[in-house]
Design an enzyme around this catalytic site. Structure first.
Site, PDB file in Angstrom:
ATOM      1  N   LYS A  12       0.847  -1.203   0.000  1.00  0.00           N
ATOM      2  CA  LYS A  12       0.000   0.000   0.000  1.00  0.00           C
ATOM      3  C   LYS A  12       0.879   1.249   0.000  1.00  0.00           C
ATOM      4  O   LYS A  12       1.924   1.280   0.673  1.00  0.00           O
ATOM      5  CB  LYS A  12      -0.897  -0.039   1.246  1.00  0.00           C
ATOM      6  CG  LYS A  12      -1.961   1.042   1.305  1.00  0.00           C
ATOM      7  CD  LYS A  12      -2.853   0.843   2.533  1.00  0.00           C
ATOM      8  CE  LYS A  12      -3.946   1.871   2.640  1.00  0.00           C
ATOM      9  NZ  LYS A  12      -4.824   1.644   3.814  1.00  0.00           N
ATOM     10  N   SER A  20      -9.633   1.495   2.873  1.00  0.00           N
ATOM     11  CA  SER A  20      -8.825   2.269   1.958  1.00  0.00           C
ATOM     12  C   SER A  20      -7.750   1.466   1.226  1.00  0.00           C
ATOM     13  O   SER A  20      -7.154   1.975   0.285  1.00  0.00           O
ATOM     14  CB  SER A  20      -8.146   3.406   2.719  1.00  0.00           C
ATOM     15  OG  SER A  20      -7.303   2.897   3.725  1.00  0.00           O
ATOM     16  N   SER A  65      -9.687  -0.803   7.075  1.00  0.00           N
ATOM     17  CA  SER A  65      -9.136  -0.665   5.722  1.00  0.00           C
ATOM     18  C   SER A  65      -8.425  -1.886   5.163  1.00  0.00           C
ATOM     19  O   SER A  65      -8.104  -1.906   3.975  1.00  0.00           O
ATOM     20  CB  SER A  65      -8.177   0.516   5.663  1.00  0.00           C
ATOM     21  OG  SER A  65      -8.907   1.684   5.488  1.00  0.00           O
TER      22      SER A  65
HETATM   23  N1  GLN Z   1     -13.096   3.669   6.368  1.00  0.00           N
HETATM   24  C1  GLN Z   1     -12.470   4.137   7.560  1.00  0.00           C
HETATM   25  C2  GLN Z   1     -12.145   5.614   7.423  1.00  0.00           C
HETATM   26  O1  GLN Z   1     -12.489   6.162   6.440  1.00  0.00           O
HETATM   27  C3  GLN Z   1     -11.264   3.320   7.893  1.00  0.00           C
HETATM   28  C4  GLN Z   1     -10.072   3.680   7.116  1.00  0.00           C
HETATM   29  C5  GLN Z   1      -8.852   2.905   7.520  1.00  0.00           C
HETATM   30  O2  GLN Z   1      -8.931   1.868   8.178  1.00  0.00           O
HETATM   31  N2  GLN Z   1      -7.718   3.439   7.166  1.00  0.00           N
HETATM   32  O3  GLN Z   1     -11.573   6.206   8.263  1.00  0.00           O
END
Ligand code: GLN
Length: 503
Positions: A86, A173, A197
């Site tokens: 990532k 994400s 994410s």
């Molecule tokens: N969807 C969550 C957010 O928008 C989690 C994102 C993540 O785990 N980085 O914060």
């Protein structure tokens, strides 16, 4: 459309590839070249990779092959395994000319214009451990900007598409990492999980995604989103590969003061041993009417399978689960507003083009306004608001109290009399949604995280894994379930998952 998988006669899992390369039946260079070819062929449609390491990956693979030839297989447990990383995980400069085999170079963008040209001067500990184990990093993957999102649509470099249905999101994400694995480009990938994410994209793409206990894996070199919640972890096609990656990347690190000073677990050797007298708790709150019928059916099917294996399934009550999204969307933006203050156009990244006479404050505000996307700006404003004097107690402190009580509720489920080994619940309220379906409604997007964020607030280890596929509007979409474990008991968690995977 279904995901393209490697041909069946080639080893396709990380464990099989490493075994074949270590045993000299397969060259790391051949595996790497094939992975790069798949990436180049599929990326125009998927947009999973932001950056491919064509030359660097091939020379790293050649170095692994020559080390195998000189009898070093024992020190290369992941020899030749292609891995996608990532793009919020830093990879330091390419040091080949200095004869140093470490370092990959390339930008670390975090999916943001503000870091578009940022090249990290150091390598994240988790990535370095993979490199040291003989894995080949083939590229950096797309993500929601600064890991803020649940669909990978908030990337400054365009959305990633779900390999199972190109009209749908891969989740986020870590959507690029999930798409890379689901499309068969790499057997495993690294993601980061602050509120789901890793687990949510794994569920949307039919993969296993693990968020380890907070502190289990060093965060050194992971660009911070919300530091008390962030964890690196693997996305893989199966539990065994996820365990093999965790075995390498877990463990203490002097470079991260929040890394837990505990021995790294051996998660692979006992993995196939079923957990004796397994007790699984299912939260009453997980049976929400808002769940898609396919999600409810996948949960029921998993429960029946565990029952058939002799596990005891008990109802547990986690009343604060219903408040986890609200608490998370205070704590995470609060920490983000502080972490992202460093991107001021002076020390990092993009600087707005202004006349020489521009005031310093204009440099800051214009650089941030141009460099950050809308969702990141929204989170920074939310975060600064909940931390501002007059609102701090009402929002931030209240959220911290919810966080503490939520942990107490989980702890009660893991201790006698309930004494659950694991908690089973949905990964997501529904299957992968369509691109564009939720981008105009931030609240609808936040509610996607209803089953994942509580785990980060409580610091617990959890994973999602495929439980079924459902026919939805002509597409066959994977549906996941989630298992949550006791702190630092990843071993029991993964064995519990393996039991379900094996039936
Ligand atoms: N969807 C969550 C957010 O928008 C989690 C994102 C993540 O785990 N980085 O914060």
């Amino acid at each position: 459309m279904t995901a393209d998988q490697p041909t069946p006669d080639q080893p396709s899992t990380a464990v099989e590839i490493a075994r074949a390369v270590r045993g000299k039946q397969l060259k790391a260079t051949a595996v790497t070249a094939a992975a790069l070819e798949r990436a180049k062929a599929q990326n125009p449609a998927l947009n999973a990779f932001l950056h491919l390491f064509q030359d660097r990956a091939m020379s790293a693979a050649a170095a692994v092959d020559s080390r195998i030839e000189s009898g070093e297989a024992d020190s290369l447990p992941l020899a030749g395994v292609p891995i996608a990383i990532k793009d919020n995980i830093c990879l330091g400069p390419d040091l080949r000319e200095k004869g140093d085999s470490r370092g990959y170079g390339g930008p670390t963008t975090c999916g943001s214009r503000i870091l578009e040209h940022y090249h990290a001067p150091f390598t994240a500990t988790a990535a370095q451990r993979l490199i040291d184990a003989g894995a080949i990093l083939i590229g950096k993957t797309n993500m929601d900007e600064f890991a803020m999102g649940s669909s990978t649509e908030h990337s400054a470099f365009g959305p990633t598409r779900n390999p199972h249905d190109h009209s749908r999101v891969p989740g986020g994400s870590s959507g690029g990492s999930a798409a890379a694995v689901a499309a068969g480009i790499t057997p495993v990938a690294l993601g980061s999980d602050t509120g789901g994410s890793i687990r949510q994209p794994a569920a949307f793409c039919g993969l296993v995604g693990v968020k380890p206990t907070y502190g289990r894996i060093s965060r050194y070199g992971l660009v911070a989103y919300a530091s008390s919640l962030d964890q690196i972890g693997p996305l893989a096609a199966n539990v065994t590969d996820a365990a093999a990656i965790l075995d390498i990347i877990c463990g203490d690190d002097p470079l991260d003061s929040t890394a837990a000073p505990r021995f790294a677990p051996d998660l692979t050797s006992g993995l196939d041993k079923p957990v004796e007298n397994l007790v699984i708790g299912v939260p009453l709150q997980a049976r929400s009417d808002a769940n898609h019928p396919a999600v409810a059916a996948a949960l029921d099917a998993a429960i029946e399978k565990y029952k058939a294996m002799g596990a005891e399934i008990i109802d547990i009550d986690l009343p604060l689960l219903d408040h986890a999204v609200a608490a998370y969307y205070i704590v995470a933006p609060a920490e983000a507003s502080s972490n992202l203050a460093r991107y001021d156009g002076i020390r990092y990244g993009r600087r707005a083009e202004l006349s020489n006479k521009a005031a310093l404050a204009d440099v800051y505000t214009r650089s941030r306004a141009e460099g950050f996307g809308k969702e990141v700006q929204r989170r920074i404003m939310l975060g600064t608001h909940v931390l501002s004097s007059g609102y701090y107690d009402a929002y931030y402190n209240t959220a911290l109290q919810v966080r503490a009580k939520l942990l107490a509720e989980f702890t009660a489920a893991f201790e006698p009399p309930a004494a659950c080994h694991a908690i089973l619940m949905p990964a997501t309220p529904g299957p992968a949604f369509r691109i564009g379906e939720k981008t105009t409604d931030p609240l609808a997007m936040y509610l996607e995280d209803i089953y994942t964020v509580a785990v980060n607030l409580a610091g617990l280890p959890a994973l999602t894994m495929p439980a079924s596929t459902a026919d939805i509007d002509g597409a066959k979409l994977p549906i996941g379930v989630q298992l949550i474990g006791r702190p630092f008991e990843e071993s029991t968690l993964l064995r519990t998952a393996r039991m379900l995977e094996m039936v």
